[in-house]
Motif scaffolding. Structure first.
Motif, PDB file in Angstrom:
ATOM      1  N   SER A   8      23.828 -10.713 -46.133  1.00 46.82           N
ATOM      2  CA  SER A   8      24.720  -9.708 -45.547  1.00 46.82           C
ATOM      3  C   SER A   8      25.974 -10.391 -45.045  1.00 46.82           C
ATOM      4  N   LYS A   9      25.995 -11.722 -45.150  1.00 47.37           N
ATOM      5  CA  LYS A   9      27.091 -12.540 -44.627  1.00 47.37           C
ATOM      6  C   LYS A   9      27.330 -12.261 -43.158  1.00 47.37           C
ATOM      7  N   LYS A  10      26.257 -12.027 -42.428  1.00 46.87           N
ATOM      8  CA  LYS A  10      26.405 -11.747 -40.995  1.00 46.87           C
ATOM      9  C   LYS A  10      25.398 -12.549 -40.197  1.00 46.87           C
ATOM     10  N   ARG A  11      25.795 -12.862 -38.983  1.00 51.55           N
ATOM     11  CA  ARG A  11      24.896 -13.462 -38.025  1.00 51.55           C
ATOM     12  C   ARG A  11      23.741 -12.496 -37.766  1.00 51.55           C
ATOM     13  N   LEU A  12      22.540 -13.023 -37.519  1.00 49.58           N
ATOM     14  CA  LEU A  12      21.400 -12.152 -37.246  1.00 49.58           C
ATOM     15  C   LEU A  12      21.691 -11.303 -36.010  1.00 49.58           C
ATOM     16  N   LEU A  50      18.041  -3.992 -39.730  1.00 48.84           N
ATOM     17  CA  LEU A  50      18.988  -2.966 -40.179  1.00 48.84           C
ATOM     18  C   LEU A  50      20.344  -3.219 -39.533  1.00 48.84           C
ATOM     19  N   GLY A  51      20.330  -3.600 -38.244  1.00 47.23           N
ATOM     20  CA  GLY A  51      21.571  -3.895 -37.528  1.00 47.23           C
ATOM     21  C   GLY A  51      22.316  -5.066 -38.149  1.00 47.23           C
ATOM     22  N   MET A  75      22.295  -5.875 -41.350  1.00 47.31           N
ATOM     23  CA  MET A  75      22.895  -5.427 -42.612  1.00 47.31           C
ATOM     24  C   MET A  75      24.074  -4.485 -42.370  1.00 47.31           C
ATOM     25  N   TRP A  76      23.978  -3.712 -41.291  1.00 48.58           N
ATOM     26  CA  TRP A  76      25.008  -2.721 -40.974  1.00 48.58           C
ATOM     27  C   TRP A  76      26.347  -3.440 -40.754  1.00 48.58           C
ATOM     28  N   GLY A  77      27.351  -3.015 -41.482  1.00 50.74           N
ATOM     29  CA  GLY A  77      28.664  -3.642 -41.320  1.00 50.74           C
ATOM     30  C   GLY A  77      28.797  -4.941 -42.081  1.00 50.74           C
ATOM     31  N   GLY A  78      27.784  -5.326 -42.826  1.00 53.68           N
ATOM     32  CA  GLY A  78      27.844  -6.568 -43.574  1.00 53.68           C
ATOM     33  C   GLY A  78      28.388  -6.362 -44.980  1.00 53.68           C
ATOM     34  N   SER A  79      28.277  -7.422 -45.767  1.00 53.73           N
ATOM     35  CA  SER A  79      28.690  -7.339 -47.158  1.00 53.73           C
ATOM     36  C   SER A  79      27.464  -7.777 -47.971  1.00 53.73           C
ATOM     37  N   ILE A  80      26.682  -6.762 -48.402  1.00 51.29           N
ATOM     38  CA  ILE A  80      25.330  -7.048 -48.868  1.00 51.29           C
ATOM     39  C   ILE A  80      25.297  -7.405 -50.358  1.00 51.29           C
ATOM     40  N   THR A  81      24.773  -8.572 -50.671  1.00 48.95           N
ATOM     41  CA  THR A  81      24.537  -8.970 -52.050  1.00 48.95           C
ATOM     42  C   THR A  81      23.081  -8.674 -52.380  1.00 48.95           C
TER      43      THR A  81
END
Lengths: 617, 350
Positions: A271-275, A332-333, A335-341
């Motif tokens: 998701s290219k996001k911090r957990l 879910l939080g 992934m939310w707002g991420g860039s999901i591959t």
């Protein structure tokens, strides 16, 4: 030994290398290979079970053989497949994630593996020596005591030996994480997979002794004429259930928590996001582990413990839903707002969320004691724990394998085959198990060798069997993928997924000393921090210098083989006292190995600075 | 006017769900169609928990689908770096507190029902049956009435029948899904549960704890009849003459063989308490042979001549001298005419 000597070897030398290795990455491969083998074996047993249940009153298997099949399916999948596969991933990845060069006790690491393997082989020898255990993977007394032949004896000795291996592994990981984190790698900067490895190891440390005790008592009952569980001689059979589930329930979390860790790392990476809610995730893990020890009697609601015990254990069990829910929403939080591959690793992860949520739902339903009077020991329970263990643990292992395969083996698994195997397995899984919830309440108890005609159970069972075959085909394609990748797969770069944690900062596969220089950690997701705020590379915490490495040793292999021989001695001395000799030979071998290990100094060896400098970055 | 279905809406949904599930399985076996107090109690909790959990699942799936649709990496976004969010206190509190409330909604009725089903305060004045689980059959001893039978348990409707259960060998579990949830039958202690059937009927019972090779064939029946019929059945059973000679000549030979082939050593006819095998007093009224076969002479002959093929691992195999086909037919003729009472499954409306 030098770096050059570690390469370019013949086949026999390679075998010797793996027999004696103390390198956590090679031991990881051994765990993955052995666990994978037992997984296929357990899968085959599952297919035999489903063929027998394809139609009412089928006679594909005899009643006795069917009971052996279900016992070995459960025991194999839990002890010899799921746990070793997870221990393999932990071994391969956890030291890299915390910036260590190996685990704290490399020798014990090797011993843990060989004990597990010889325990597993001993257990499966029973197939060729008069029949496998047939009292269920739970082996309830007095059925397990009355079971004729040596099947249950193989269960006792096999699990005792492999259990010792697991316990050793758990202690090893615990010490590794406590003492060997790189400078700056505080507890609250560890990736979730390392965190769950830590918590799981604590669970292993406290849960496995209960199993060890139970197995010892059962062993004395069966092999030495004791009567701990023999009611006619003043024993108590229900005590076995307590001992088994005081181990058995935490065991469920021993399996699922590492999977949670895998999913957390994968979701964050892709998701290219911090957990999201990292601190809450850590504390939810700890809380689940803690509560996991308080709920064992929910496996025993129908035993007749009385309404007070049932009510308390019902509420404690429901409480586990809360931290588990926190985890689901935090994923879910993330992934939310991420860039999901979405690739194979992420597909298994995304499939996990709804599948496991259903398993959790039925878990809360089962926690309601009076409702459980209907579910208990029916296909509803079978459906529930397969949703949790397949939908959670197996999906987790497969996600982890796709994610870390490049790091462990240096090649990227084929995506097309990966997706194909995923869809077949995923659809097959839901086809197999969803309908079993209904079968259970329609009146089909578990462990039924046949179900009768005209009871409305035919269609459900047929659907379930079809699903099982789809799962089988999916699993087979995964094996083909592994073979295909090892022959033709593309070579993996150090960081194929744009990763965030430390393991992606070193080459794939890593050199045997892992880190040329111990890394300096500046925060959670250290590699990501360096990519976005630093110079793209991990800063070393020390100047380049000699690296001290442990010696390889054949002792763990020989020691475990000694226990294996002694195992046969214990089992067969019941028939003929001559077998006592095997106990002495086996235990003697193990003791001599221990003596050698204790008295001989192992100095290890150094990789010199100059050699390291010659190695390209 | 209140909106669609008004205040009854939850009740209606509740009913719909119950109706939907009722379609599942065979009547008098499935737990989805409760016909007794315990089964109803369980079913209420099952439905309540399904509703709560379906609500949670719906929310998870909703957020899940929206996330995947909205935040999947799109073409041209290859270099997009999302904002690195640490967490959100409010959100995290919400998804901690709401599950706690939902769990409490389920916990309270669970505790109430658990204590309710364990209530034995009226056991002394009620009907008490001593139940013994054996590999692979069930024995029923009507305490205080000196009536014994096996496999078919007769109970009156609308009354609590207390079962005091113990095993003679390994652990079994007594389960009649339509009437009540299950309870284990342990070798070391007496477990008590009660059955309260609302309707007359023949209900299918099963063993639910792995007990050996023939675990799946350890079926039994609970036959619920009206209280008057029940009283009649008890008195008929009490007045059985175990020595009575059958009218039929073949059956008379069968009776002689029954003693000669030492069947009588294990199988009691009448209320002998010491028999180690199933009691055969009303064998002719049994709904099944060996727990699961139709009660025909052919099946009975097969059961007598080759028990291992009918129930693997049973305790009868090898414990009596060889019985020829013809002798088995004679024994079968004797056993099938043992019908001391007019109260049978037909009285239960079957």
């Amino acid at each position: 030994m030098s770096i050059a000597a570690a390469q370019n070897k013949g086949f026999l030398a390679a075998v010797w290398d793996y027999l004696t290795t103390v390198d956590h990455k090679k031991i990881a491969k051994l765990y993955l290979f052995a666990g994978g083998f037992f997984f296929l074996l357990g899968g085959l047993e599952a297919l035999f079970i489903r063929i027998q249940l394809i139609s009412p009153e089928n006679d594909f298997l005899t009643a006795g053989l069917y009971n052996e099949m279900i016992t070995m399916h459960g025991t194999t999948m839990i002890f010899l497949a799921a746990m070793p596969l997870l221990l393999g991933l932990m071994n391969a990845i956890m030291p890299l994630q915390i910036g260590a060069r190996d685990v704290a006790f490399p020798f014990l690491n090797s011993l843990g593996f060989w004990l597990f393997l010889f325990g597993g082989v001993l257990l499966n020898c029973s197939w060729f020596l008069g029949g496998a255990p047939d009292a269920g993977w739970t082996s309830y007394a007095p059925l397990s005591i009355q079971s004729p032949g040596h099947g249950v004896d193989f269960y006792i000795m096999g699990l005792q030996i492999s259990g010792a291996g697991t316990l050793i592994g758990g202690i090893n990981f615990l010490v590794t994480i406590v003492t060997m984190r790189a400078p700056g790698m505080t507890y609250m900067r560890m990736p979730l997979f390392s965190w769950t490895t830590f918590v799981t190891s604590v669970l292993i440390l406290f849960a496995f002794p209960a199993l060890t005790v139970g197995l010892f008592l059962l062993m004395f009952d069966r092999m030495f004429g004791a009567a701990f569980f023999d009611v006619t001689l003043g024993g108590n059979a229900v005590i076995w259930q307590h001992l088994f589930w005081i181990f058995g329930h935490p065991e469920v979390y021993i399996l699922i928590l590492p999977a949670f860790g895998i999913f957390s790392d994968i979701i964050s990476t892709f998701s290219k996001k911090r957990l999201f809610g990292y601190t809450a995730m850590v504390f939810a893990t700890i809380l689940i582990a803690f509560l996991g020890f308080m709920v064992w009697a929910h496996h025993m609601f129908t035993v007749g413990l009385g309404p007070v015990a049932n009510a308390i254990f019902a509420i404690a069990t429901m409480a586990i839903a809360v931290p588990t829910g926190i985890k689901i929403f935090n994923w879910l939080g993330t992934m939310w707002g991420g860039s999901i591959t979405i690739n194979s690793a992420m597909l298994w992860t995304l499939a996990f969320i709804p599948s496991f949520t259903i398993g959790g739902m039925t878990g809360v339903m089962l926690a309601s004691a009076v409702a459980d009077y209907q579910y208990h020991d029916t296909y509803f329970v079978v459906a529930h724990f397969h949703y949790v263990i397949v939908g959670g643990v197996v999906f987790g292992i497969l996600a982890g394998l796709h994610y870390w395969w490049p790091k462990i083996f240096g090649k990227i698994l084929n995506e097309t085959l990966g997706k194909l195997s995923f869809w077949l397995f995923f659809i097959g899984f839901h086809l197999t198990f969803f309908i079993q919830h209904f079968l259970g309440l329609m009146g089909m108890p578990r462990r039924y060798w046949v179900f009768l005609k005209d009871q409305g159970l035919d269609t459900g069972n047929l659907v379930s069997t079809i699903g099982a075959f789809l799962m089988g085909v999916g699993g087979l394609i995964f094996v083909i993928n592994i073979i295909y990748t090892s022959v033709k797969g593309e070579k993996a770069p150090a960081d194929p997924w744009d990763g965030r944690s430390l393991e992606w900062a070193i080459p794939s596969p890593p050199p045997f000393y892992n880190f040329k220089q111990t890394p300096l950690i500046r925060g959670l997701d250290p590699l990501w921090i360096e990519k976005t705020e630093g110079k793209g590379k991990i800063t070393p915490a020390e100047p380049l210098g000699d690296i001290h490495m442990p010696d390889a040793s054949i002792l763990p292999f020989i020691m475990s083989f000694g226990f294996f021989i002694a195992g046969f001695g214990f089992i067969y001395q019941v028939d003929h006292k001559g077998w006592l000799a095997a106990i002495f030979v086996g235990m003697g071998t193990a003791l001599i190995c221990m003596l050698i290990r204790s008295l001989k100094d192992y100095h290890g060896f150094h990789i010199h600075k100059e050699e390291l400098e010659r190695e390209a970055d | 006017m209140i909106g669609w279905m008004g205040k009854r809406k939850p009740l209606f949904l509740f009913g719909m769900l119950a109706l939907l599930l009722a379609g599942c399985g065979k009547e008098n076996l499935t737990a989805f169609e409760p016909k007794g107090y315990g089964a109803e109690s369980s079913m209420n909790l099952i439905i309540l928990s399904i509703i709560i959990m379906a609500f949670v699942l719906a929310i998870v799936l909703l957020v899940y689908v929206i996330t995947l649709v909205r935040f999947r990496k799109k073409k041209g976004q290859e270099n997009f770096i999302p904002k690195q969010v640490e967490g959100n206190k409010t959100l995290e509190t919400v998804w901690t507190v709401i599950p706690i409330i939902l769990v409490l909604i389920l916990a309270v009725p669970t505790v109430v029902a658990t204590f309710d089903l364990a209530d034995k305060s009226e056991a002394q004045d009620g009907i008490n049956v001593e139940v013994t689980g054996n590999q692979y059959w069930w024995h029923f001893n009507y305490q205080g009435d000196e009536v014994q039978t096996s496999q078919d348990l007769y109970i009156p409707t609308g009354e609590r029948v207390y079962l005091n259960m113990k095993s003679s060998d390994v652990i079994h579990s007594f389960w009649v899904p339509s009437i009540s949830g299950k309870m284990d039958v342990n070798p070391e202690n007496v477990n008590t549960m009660y059955l309260e059937a609302h309707e007359e009927g023949v209900y299918w019972g099963k063993c639910a704890e792995l007990c050996g090779p023939s675990h799946s064939l350890m079926d039994f029946k609970v036959i619920a009849v009206s209280p008057e019929e029940y009283d009649q059945w008890i008195s008929d059973m009490q007045s059985v003459d175990p020595e009575a000679n059958p009218e039929d000549a073949v059956a008379q030979d069968g009776k002689a063989l029954f003693e000669e082939k030492s069947c009588v050593a294990c199988h009691a006819i009448g209320s002998s308490p010491n028999a180690t095998g199933p009691n055969l007093t009303n064998f002719g009224d049994r709904t099944k042979i060996a727990g699961y076969l139709e009660p025909t002479e052919e099946n009975l002959v097969k059961w007598i001549t080759d028990p291992e093929s009918v129930k693997p691992g049973n305790k009868m195999t090898g414990n009596y001298p060889d019985v020829s086909e013809e002798e088995a037919e004679q024994i079968a003729a004797y056993l099938l005419q043992l019908s001391p009472s007019d109260i049978t499954t037909e009285s239960a409306g079957n």
